[in-house]
Scaffold this active site. Structure first.
Site, PDB file in Angstrom:
ATOM      1  N   SER A   1       0.838  -1.199   0.000  1.00 55.13           N
ATOM      2  CA  SER A   1       0.000   0.000   0.000  1.00 55.13           C
ATOM      3  C   SER A   1       0.872   1.248   0.000  1.00 55.13           C
ATOM      4  CB  SER A   1      -0.852  -0.025   1.265  1.00 55.13           C
ATOM      5  OG  SER A   1      -1.390   1.244   1.520  1.00 55.13           O
TER       6      SER A   1
ATOM      7  N   TYR B   1      -1.504  -0.378  10.948  1.00 49.86           N
ATOM      8  CA  TYR B   1      -1.730  -0.967   9.621  1.00 49.86           C
ATOM      9  C   TYR B   1      -0.507  -0.723   8.720  1.00 49.86           C
ATOM     10  CZ  TYR B   1      -3.368  -1.204   4.804  1.00 49.86           C
ATOM     11  OH  TYR B   1      -3.463  -1.476   3.472  1.00 49.86           O
TER      12      TYR B   1
ATOM     13  N   LYS C   1       2.245  -3.408   6.871  1.00 55.39           N
ATOM     14  CA  LYS C   1       2.548  -3.486   5.431  1.00 55.39           C
ATOM     15  C   LYS C   1       4.041  -3.285   5.189  1.00 55.39           C
ATOM     16  CE  LYS C   1      -1.322  -4.619   3.692  1.00 55.39           C
ATOM     17  NZ  LYS C   1      -1.519  -5.882   2.970  1.00 55.39           N
TER      18      LYS C   1
HETATM   19  N1  UFG Z   1     -12.578  11.308   3.054  1.00 55.31           N
HETATM   20  C1  UFG Z   1     -13.585  12.182   3.412  1.00 55.31           C
HETATM   21  N2  UFG Z   1     -14.718  11.665   3.968  1.00 55.31           N
HETATM   22  C2  UFG Z   1     -14.917  10.331   4.160  1.00 55.31           C
HETATM   23  C3  UFG Z   1     -13.880   9.433   3.782  1.00 55.31           C
HETATM   24  C4  UFG Z   1     -12.722   9.974   3.242  1.00 55.31           C
HETATM   25  O1  UFG Z   1     -13.455  13.392   3.243  1.00 55.31           O
HETATM   26  O2  UFG Z   1     -15.964   9.922   4.678  1.00 55.31           O
HETATM   27  C5  UFG Z   1     -11.360  11.852   2.426  1.00 55.31           C
HETATM   28  C6  UFG Z   1     -10.105  11.593   3.234  1.00 55.31           C
HETATM   29  O3  UFG Z   1      -9.909  12.585   4.199  1.00 55.31           O
HETATM   30  C7  UFG Z   1      -9.051  11.582   2.129  1.00 55.31           C
HETATM   31  C8  UFG Z   1      -9.796  10.992   0.918  1.00 55.31           C
HETATM   32  O4  UFG Z   1     -11.178  11.193   1.209  1.00 55.31           O
HETATM   33  O5  UFG Z   1      -8.662  12.892   1.803  1.00 55.31           O
HETATM   34  C9  UFG Z   1      -9.539   9.509   0.722  1.00 55.31           C
HETATM   35  O6  UFG Z   1      -9.786   8.828   1.936  1.00 55.31           O
HETATM   36  P1  UFG Z   1      -9.878   7.234   2.007  1.00 55.31           P
HETATM   37  O7  UFG Z   1     -10.232   6.879   3.417  1.00 55.31           O
HETATM   38  O8  UFG Z   1     -10.777   6.726   0.941  1.00 55.31           O
HETATM   39  O9  UFG Z   1      -8.418   6.751   1.618  1.00 55.31           O
HETATM   40  P2  UFG Z   1      -7.004   7.096   2.284  1.00 55.31           P
HETATM   41  O10 UFG Z   1      -6.201   7.808   1.248  1.00 55.31           O
HETATM   42  O11 UFG Z   1      -7.138   7.735   3.592  1.00 55.31           O
HETATM   43  O12 UFG Z   1      -6.447   5.641   2.565  1.00 55.31           O
HETATM   44  C10 UFG Z   1      -6.377   4.661   1.534  1.00 55.31           C
HETATM   45  C11 UFG Z   1      -6.568   3.284   2.152  1.00 55.31           C
HETATM   46  C12 UFG Z   1      -5.432   2.970   3.073  1.00 55.31           C
HETATM   47  C13 UFG Z   1      -4.137   3.147   2.358  1.00 55.31           C
HETATM   48  C14 UFG Z   1      -4.025   4.489   1.708  1.00 55.31           C
HETATM   49  C15 UFG Z   1      -2.805   4.530   0.849  1.00 55.31           C
HETATM   50  O13 UFG Z   1      -7.767   3.234   2.872  1.00 55.31           O
HETATM   51  O14 UFG Z   1      -5.546   1.625   3.475  1.00 55.31           O
HETATM   52  O15 UFG Z   1      -5.154   4.751   0.893  1.00 55.31           O
HETATM   53  O16 UFG Z   1      -2.617   5.742   0.242  1.00 55.31           O
HETATM   54  F1  UFG Z   1      -3.145   2.992   3.229  1.00 55.31           F
END
Ligand code: UFG
Length: 335
Positions: free
Chosen positions: A126, A150, A154
């Protein structure tokens, strides 16, 4: 005789899409899955999609006896290891479970593989291993780190694989650092539909679109990005699945180990994704601005050039295609 590939976690979101891509590429995929985070009807759907019976073993990745049994029953040529716990928030609350399943599971698998004389494995890693990125886009040579259990699991798994490859030339690994997988299979038969309230943006938006959740909470609009919301590199899960087929090919045909980013190289903001999903479902989805989510970074997107050079991999599906396929999948799943 087709080559047989064991997919641990093969009934999950990325595993099931990879199953179809492998079958289409002429491999014989076999699933090992505990079904703690997968739907029971996935094997049946995979059989419909591929037109062939599905070999599926229900077992936990930490169960060495079950793994031995699967290796004895199937003539396996290589393994793609998806089976893992994957929620950042949950990992903070339950670090031992993450260590045990993600690191312990890999250890058990590697031991059993070694005893079975099998040394080729593709590993689901990841972009979380980049921690808070210092350069954008992020190349594979960027510094690595972790900011939660997590991410620790990884990164540790990657390091275990690298040490093992250095210790014995028979081991050969494809380490794939996923950015943000999104979207669903074009058939609308496979997709992501977590049991609990989703943590990730795209499945959360899907539930807002169905009316199951009232509004998207946008976690922060004061980041140093063009519209103030977080930028991420969303990659269509069918593109991601094809990346696994190419990675496996490099291992099996050339014995060429590799560590590559799988992303598009393009960052989209939360508000851009919200608008794209609204276009896909045909109505403006409600949202509210909420505080930043702890642990989030402002921007994270890949330098995808190594995957292009080494594997010939390029993600070609657009953000609109990710949203449209997600909406088609969730609409079909709710009818
Ligand atoms: N976000 C919101 N509201 C929500 C969910 C997410 O605004 O309800 C925003 C987050 O703040 C972020 C973006 O949307 O800016 C993406 O968030 P995600 O939770 O979809 O994904 P992340 O980038 O935080 O994390 C994902 C995976 C992780 C991994 C990571 C690697 O969930 O397991 O990408 O870059 F580690």
């Amino acid at each position: 005789m087709p080559q047989t590939v064991l997919l641990t976690g093969g009934a999950g979101y990325i595993g099931s899409h990879t199953y179809v891509a492998l079958a289409e590429a002429g491999y014989r995929p076999v699933i090992l899955d505990s079904f703690v985070n997968a739907r029971d009807d996935v094997p049946e759907r995979l059989a419909r999609l591929t037109g062939a019976p599905v070999s599926c073993h229900r077992a936990d990745i930490r169960d060495a006896t079950a793994l031995h049994r699967v290796f004895a029953a199937e003539r396996i040529d290589a393994v793609i290891h998806f089976a893992a716990l994957k929620s950042v928030g949950e990992s903070v609350a339950r670090p031992l479970d993450y260590t045990e399943t993600n690191i312990g599971g890999l250890m058990t698998l590697l031991r059993v593989m070694g005893e079975a004389g099998l040394h080729r494995l593709v590993f689901s890693s990841s972009a979380t291993v980049y921690g808070a990125p210092q350069t954008l886009p992020i190349p594979e040579t960027a510094p690595v780190g972790h900011t939660n259990p997590y991410g620790f699991t990884k990164l540790t798994c990657e390091q275990i694989l690298q040490q093992l490859a250095a210790s014995d030339p028979r081991w050969c690994f494809g380490i794939l650092r996923y950015f943000n997988p999104a979207g669903a299979h074009h058939s609308a038969l496979l997709g992501e539909d977590p049991r609990d309230t989703p943590n990730n943006l795209m499945p959360y938006l899907a539930r807002v679109a169905t009316g199951e959740l009232p509004a998207l909470q946008v976690f922060g609009d004061d980041y140093d990005t063009p519209d103030g919301t977080g930028l991420r590199d969303y990659i269509h899960v069918e593109d991601l699945a094809r990346g696994h087929v190419l990675s496996l090919g490099a291992l099996l045909e050339q014995g060429a180990g590799h560590l590559v980013n799988l992303g598009t190289g393009q960052g989209y903001s939360v508000l851009e994704v919200l608008r794209a999903y609204s276009r896909a479902c045909g109505r403006d989805l409600p949202h509210v601005i909420a505080p930043r989510r702890p642990g989030d970074v402002a921007a994270c997107y890949a330098d995808p050039s190594r995957a292009a050079d080494f594997l010939g991999f390029r993600a070609c599906r657009t953000l609109d295609e990710m949203c449209a396929s997600s909406w088609a999948w969730i609409s079909a799943a709710r009818t």
